[in-house]
Motif scaffolding. Structure first.
Motif, PDB file in Angstrom:
ATOM      1  N   SER A 111      16.898 -22.703  -7.637  1.00 39.98           N
ATOM      2  CA  SER A 111      18.171 -23.430  -7.695  1.00 39.98           C
ATOM      3  C   SER A 111      18.322 -24.183  -9.012  1.00 39.98           C
ATOM      4  O   SER A 111      19.399 -24.179  -9.622  1.00 39.98           O
ATOM      5  CB  SER A 111      18.260 -24.402  -6.514  1.00 39.98           C
ATOM      6  OG  SER A 111      19.445 -25.179  -6.581  1.00 39.98           O
TER       7      SER A 111
ATOM      8  N   VAL B 201      28.159 -28.325  -4.171  1.00 39.10           N
ATOM      9  CA  VAL B 201      26.881 -28.138  -3.474  1.00 39.10           C
ATOM     10  C   VAL B 201      26.889 -28.863  -2.129  1.00 39.10           C
ATOM     11  O   VAL B 201      26.517 -28.306  -1.089  1.00 39.10           O
ATOM     12  CB  VAL B 201      25.710 -28.623  -4.351  1.00 39.10           C
ATOM     13  CG1 VAL B 201      24.421 -28.683  -3.542  1.00 39.10           C
ATOM     14  CG2 VAL B 201      25.535 -27.710  -5.567  1.00 39.10           C
TER      15      VAL B 201
ATOM     16  N   SER C 189      27.151 -27.084   1.781  1.00 37.17           N
ATOM     17  CA  SER C 189      26.051 -27.293   2.724  1.00 37.17           C
ATOM     18  C   SER C 189      26.511 -28.081   3.946  1.00 37.17           C
ATOM     19  O   SER C 189      26.105 -27.784   5.081  1.00 37.17           O
ATOM     20  CB  SER C 189      24.876 -28.004   2.034  1.00 37.17           C
ATOM     21  OG  SER C 189      25.285 -29.222   1.443  1.00 37.17           O
TER      22      SER C 189
ATOM     23  N   VAL D  34      27.365 -21.110  -8.195  1.00 33.02           N
ATOM     24  CA  VAL D  34      27.385 -22.419  -7.536  1.00 33.02           C
ATOM     25  C   VAL D  34      27.088 -22.258  -6.043  1.00 33.02           C
ATOM     26  O   VAL D  34      26.346 -23.058  -5.457  1.00 33.02           O
ATOM     27  CB  VAL D  34      28.749 -23.120  -7.746  1.00 33.02           C
ATOM     28  CG1 VAL D  34      28.861 -24.362  -6.862  1.00 33.02           C
ATOM     29  CG2 VAL D  34      28.914 -23.498  -9.213  1.00 33.02           C
TER      30      VAL D  34
ATOM     31  N   GLN E 169      23.443 -21.656  -5.695  1.00 33.92           N
ATOM     32  CA  GLN E 169      22.728 -22.903  -5.958  1.00 33.92           C
ATOM     33  C   GLN E 169      22.779 -23.829  -4.753  1.00 33.92           C
ATOM     34  O   GLN E 169      21.767 -24.438  -4.380  1.00 33.92           O
ATOM     35  CB  GLN E 169      23.343 -23.589  -7.185  1.00 33.92           C
ATOM     36  CG  GLN E 169      22.657 -24.867  -7.606  1.00 33.92           C
ATOM     37  CD  GLN E 169      23.329 -25.491  -8.820  1.00 33.92           C
ATOM     38  OE1 GLN E 169      23.966 -24.794  -9.603  1.00 33.92           O
ATOM     39  NE2 GLN E 169      23.193 -26.786  -8.981  1.00 33.92           N
ATOM     40  N   ALA E 170      23.942 -23.935  -4.125  1.00 32.51           N
ATOM     41  CA  ALA E 170      24.100 -24.795  -2.951  1.00 32.51           C
ATOM     42  C   ALA E 170      23.236 -24.302  -1.801  1.00 32.51           C
ATOM     43  O   ALA E 170      22.580 -25.096  -1.110  1.00 32.51           O
ATOM     44  CB  ALA E 170      25.564 -24.839  -2.528  1.00 32.51           C
TER      45      ALA E 170
ATOM     46  N   GLU F  25      19.583 -25.031  -2.537  1.00 35.70           N
ATOM     47  CA  GLU F  25      19.277 -26.467  -2.520  1.00 35.70           C
ATOM     48  C   GLU F  25      19.128 -26.992  -1.102  1.00 35.70           C
ATOM     49  O   GLU F  25      18.192 -27.747  -0.792  1.00 35.70           O
ATOM     50  CB  GLU F  25      20.386 -27.220  -3.264  1.00 35.70           C
ATOM     51  CG  GLU F  25      19.961 -28.560  -3.845  1.00 35.70           C
ATOM     52  CD  GLU F  25      20.256 -29.721  -2.905  1.00 35.70           C
ATOM     53  OE1 GLU F  25      19.784 -30.824  -3.186  1.00 35.70           O
ATOM     54  OE2 GLU F  25      20.952 -29.502  -1.893  1.00 35.70           O
TER      55      GLU F  25
END
Length: 289
Positions: free
Chosen positions: A17, A37, A41, A220, A223-224, A227
Motif C-alpha cells: 500500500s 481511503v 473502507s 487509490v 491502496q484503500a 490499508e
C-alpha cells in the motif's frame, strides 16, 4: 495463526500500500487521498456489518480510544504520505517503521508478556531500520537525493512513527474490548470524520485539492483495500498475548515497501540496503521462534 504471522501479513499489505502511495501522492492531494481511503473502507465495512448485524457494541473506553486512534490515523498518514511523496521510499518507510520500539514499550508497560528473544528481535529489526535510513555510501546508486533531503524525509518518517505507535496502541486497546472487526470499523469511522473536518477546513480556506482520475482512481482503490486489510490483520494478531509479536512482525513493512518500490516503481536501492533488509528478516524469524 500466531501474532508474528498476522503481523507479517499486515506488513505485506501495508508495505505494498505504501509503495502504491508513492505514486498516488504525486497526483492526488494528501487530504483527498486519505478521504478516499477512509471512505472506501468505512463503506465496505458498513456493508459487511449490514449483512452480519455485528455492529460494534457500546463500550465507553473502547469508543474513546477508537476516536483517538482514528484522529491520530489522519495525522500519521499526513506525515507518511508527505515522506513518501518526497522519497526515497527506502528511507521514508524504514523510518516510519521505527514505531515498533515505541509500541512494544507501551505494551510491555501495560503488562503484556515480554521475552528476551523478543528484545533481541527488536534490536535487530530496529537496528536494521536505522541503517536502512542512512544515506548510501555510493552516491551513484541513489543520485537524486542529498543529505539534507534524506534527513527531512527521515524526520517525517519518525514523526509518522510517533503518531503510529499511539494510534496502534489505542487500536489494540479497542480490539481487546470489542474484537478486531468492530475496532477496525470504529477506527475507520472516526478517521473518516476527522478527515472530513480537515477537507472542509481546506475548502473554506480556498485551497485547491486534486482528486483521483482515471487509472489513479484504481490505484487509490487498491491502496484503500490494502490499508484496511493491513490494520485488520494487525488487530487479528494482537488478540490475547500476541500484541508484542504482532508489532514486531508489522515492522517488516519497511522492507516490503522498499522491495515493492524497487520491483514496481524501479526505485534505485543501494546494495548495502539489501543487507539491512536481511537483518530485519532475521529479527522477524527470531521473534517467531
Amino acid at each position: 495463526m500466531s501474532g508474528i504471522i498476522w503481523g507479517l501479513l499486515a506488513a505485506v499489505f501495508i508495505g505494498v500500500s505504501d509503495a502504491v502511495a508513492r505514486s498516488t501522492t504525486q497526483k492526488v492531494s494528501i487530504s483527498i487521498l486519505i478521504l478516499a481511503v477512509m471512505s472506501l473502507s468505512t463503506v465496505g465495512l458498513s456493508v459487511l456489518f449490514m449483512f452480519t448485524d455485528d455492529w460494534p457494541r457500546w463500550h465507553a473506553y473502547a469508543w474513546a480510544v477508537s476516536a483517538a486512534s482514528g484522529a491520530l490515523n489522519i495525522v500519521a498518514l499526513i506525515f507518511l504520505y508527505k515522506a513518501l511523496e518526497r522519497g526515497p521510499v527506502a528511507v521514508a518507510s524504514p523510518a516510519a517503521s521505527s514505531f515498533t520500539v515505541m509500541l512494544v514499550a507501551m505494551n510491555a508497560f501495560a503488562g503484556q508478556p515480554f521475552s528476551l528473544a523478543q528484545g533481541l528481535a527488536i534490536a535487530l529489526v530496529f537496528g536494521g531500520v536505522i541503517m536502512l535510513s542512512r544515506p548510501a555510501k555510493n552516491q551513484s546508486s541513489e543520485p537524486d537525493y542529498d543529505a539534507a533531503w534524506l534527513r527531512t524525509t527521515a524526520l517525517l518518517g519518525l514523526a509518522t512513527a510517533f503518531t503510529v505507535s499511539l494510534r496502534m496502541f489505542f487500536a489494540q486497546e479497542a480490539s481487546a474490548e470489542l474484537g478486531p472487526m468492530p475496532a477496525l470499523y470504529l477506527n475507520r469511522m472516526f478517521a473518516l470524520i476527522s478527515v472530513l473536518m480537515l477537507v472542509a477546513w481546506q475548502l473554506q480556506k480556498g485551497q485547491k485539492l486534486n482528486t483521483p482520475k482515471g487509472k489513479m482512481a484504481a490505484l487509490v482503490f487498491a491502496q484503500a483495500t490494502l490499508e484496511v486489510a493491513a490494520l485488520w490483520a494487525f488487530l487479528m494478531g494482537s488478540q490475547g498475548d500476541g500484541r508484542i509479536a504482532a508489532s514486531i512482525g508489522f515492522a517488516a513493512f519497511a522492507a516490503i515497501t522498499t522491495i515493492t518500490a524497487w520491483l514496481w516503481l524501479g526505485e534505485k536501492v543501494a546494495p548495502q540496503r539489501w543487507i539491512w533488509i536481511a537483518v530485519i528478516g532475521l529479527g522477524i524469524i527470531l521473534a517467531s521462534s
